[in-house]
Design a protein around this motif. Structure first.
Motif, PDB file in Angstrom:
ATOM      1  N   GLU A   1     -37.090 108.733  36.223  1.00  0.00           N
ATOM      2  CA  GLU A   1     -38.031 108.881  35.107  1.00  0.00           C
ATOM      3  C   GLU A   1     -38.125 107.588  34.293  1.00  0.00           C
ATOM      4  N   ARG A   2     -38.605 106.522  34.927  1.00  0.00           N
ATOM      5  CA  ARG A   2     -38.668 105.220  34.258  1.00  0.00           C
ATOM      6  C   ARG A   2     -39.546 105.238  33.015  1.00  0.00           C
ATOM      7  N   GLU A   3     -40.674 105.921  33.108  1.00  0.00           N
ATOM      8  CA  GLU A   3     -41.580 105.989  31.957  1.00  0.00           C
ATOM      9  C   GLU A   3     -40.899 106.644  30.763  1.00  0.00           C
ATOM     10  N   LYS A   4     -40.140 107.702  31.033  1.00  0.00           N
ATOM     11  CA  LYS A   4     -39.413 108.396  29.965  1.00  0.00           C
ATOM     12  C   LYS A   4     -38.384 107.465  29.328  1.00  0.00           C
ATOM     13  N   ALA A   5     -37.717 106.655  30.147  1.00  0.00           N
ATOM     14  CA  ALA A   5     -36.744 105.695  29.615  1.00  0.00           C
ATOM     15  C   ALA A   5     -37.436 104.721  28.666  1.00  0.00           C
ATOM     16  N   PHE A   6     -38.568 104.173  29.079  1.00  0.00           N
ATOM     17  CA  PHE A   6     -39.271 103.221  28.207  1.00  0.00           C
ATOM     18  C   PHE A   6     -39.796 103.891  26.944  1.00  0.00           C
ATOM     19  N   GLU A   7     -40.274 105.123  27.063  1.00  0.00           N
ATOM     20  CA  GLU A   7     -40.680 105.866  25.868  1.00  0.00           C
ATOM     21  C   GLU A   7     -39.517 105.991  24.892  1.00  0.00           C
ATOM     22  N   GLU A   8     -38.337 106.280  25.399  1.00  0.00           N
ATOM     23  CA  GLU A   8     -37.143 106.405  24.563  1.00  0.00           C
ATOM     24  C   GLU A   8     -36.766 105.060  23.933  1.00  0.00           C
ATOM     25  N   PHE A   9     -36.847 103.981  24.695  1.00  0.00           N
ATOM     26  CA  PHE A   9     -36.525 102.659  24.149  1.00  0.00           C
ATOM     27  C   PHE A   9     -37.437 102.353  22.960  1.00  0.00           C
ATOM     28  N   PHE A  10     -38.737 102.548  23.151  1.00  0.00           N
ATOM     29  CA  PHE A  10     -39.685 102.231  22.077  1.00  0.00           C
ATOM     30  C   PHE A  10     -39.552 103.196  20.903  1.00  0.00           C
ATOM     31  N   ARG A  11     -39.232 104.457  21.174  1.00  0.00           N
ATOM     32  CA  ARG A  11     -39.038 105.430  20.095  1.00  0.00           C
ATOM     33  C   ARG A  11     -37.879 105.009  19.202  1.00  0.00           C
ATOM     34  N   CYS A  12     -36.823 104.498  19.789  1.00  0.00           N
ATOM     35  CA  CYS A  12     -35.615 104.153  19.038  1.00  0.00           C
ATOM     36  C   CYS A  12     -35.661 102.748  18.421  1.00  0.00           C
ATOM     37  N   THR A  13     -36.729 101.995  18.697  1.00  0.00           N
ATOM     38  CA  THR A  13     -36.836 100.634  18.176  1.00  0.00           C
ATOM     39  C   THR A  13     -37.684 100.638  16.909  1.00  0.00           C
ATOM     40  N   ARG A  14     -37.190  99.929  15.902  1.00  0.00           N
ATOM     41  CA  ARG A  14     -37.922  99.811  14.629  1.00  0.00           C
ATOM     42  C   ARG A  14     -39.235  99.046  14.839  1.00  0.00           C
ATOM     43  N   PRO A  15     -40.229  99.289  13.988  1.00  0.00           N
ATOM     44  CA  PRO A  15     -41.451  98.493  14.071  1.00  0.00           C
ATOM     45  C   PRO A  15     -41.124  96.995  14.004  1.00  0.00           C
ATOM     46  N   GLY A  16     -41.748  96.244  14.897  1.00  0.00           N
ATOM     47  CA  GLY A  16     -41.482  94.812  14.963  1.00  0.00           C
ATOM     48  C   GLY A  16     -40.241  94.465  15.754  1.00  0.00           C
ATOM     49  N   GLY A  17     -39.577  95.470  16.330  1.00  0.00           N
ATOM     50  CA  GLY A  17     -38.359  95.238  17.085  1.00  0.00           C
ATOM     51  C   GLY A  17     -38.620  94.718  18.480  1.00  0.00           C
ATOM     52  N   VAL A  18     -37.549  94.567  19.234  1.00  0.00           N
ATOM     53  CA  VAL A  18     -37.603  93.963  20.563  1.00  0.00           C
ATOM     54  C   VAL A  18     -37.083  94.956  21.597  1.00  0.00           C
ATOM     55  N   VAL A  19     -37.835  95.115  22.674  1.00  0.00           N
ATOM     56  CA  VAL A  19     -37.380  95.899  23.827  1.00  0.00           C
ATOM     57  C   VAL A  19     -37.383  94.968  25.018  1.00  0.00           C
TER      58      VAL A  19
END
Length: 112
Positions: A94-112
């Motif tokens: 579930e790669r898409e789900k992983a990336f959704e989670e990364f972006f969800r947990c990152t503050r605005p202006g953050g880095v993934v």
């Protein structure tokens, strides 16, 4: 690890004591290396393997390490200034789900 450090450093220039999640930290090698170069950075690591988490917790005792999946991160929205995940996303279906989670947990202006 040098490449990850270089990219994170660029993205976190203006941050004071940024909070970083290593999603799939394994035994803590990346965190240990980054801590040597960036002592003000604060790290949290997760890994699917409880044994890897146990070893990482011993290797980087000043970091929070816990077992979790990159597809279901146990953190609130916007918890981190950066999320890094090396050689891990390719191992989940579930790669898409992983990336959704990364972006969800990152503050605005953050880095993934």
């Amino acid at each position: 690890h040098r490449h990850a450090h270089r990219l994170l450093s660029r993205g976190l220039k203006a941050k004071n004591a940024p909070q970083i999640l290593d999603a799939g930290c394994g035994t803590g090698g990346l965190i240990a290396r980054l801590q040597r170069h960036e002592p003000s950075w604060r790290f949290t690591g997760i890994d699917f393997s409880p044994l890897a988490c146990e070893l990482a917790a011993k290797r980087v005792p000043e970091s929070e390490i816990r077992p979790a999946s990159i597809t279901e991160l146990p953190f609130a929205d916007g918890s981190f200034d950066a999320v890094v995940s090396l050689d891990v996303v390719c191992q989940v279906d579930e790669r898409e789900k992983a990336f959704e989670e990364f972006f969800r947990c990152t503050r605005p202006g953050g880095v993934v």
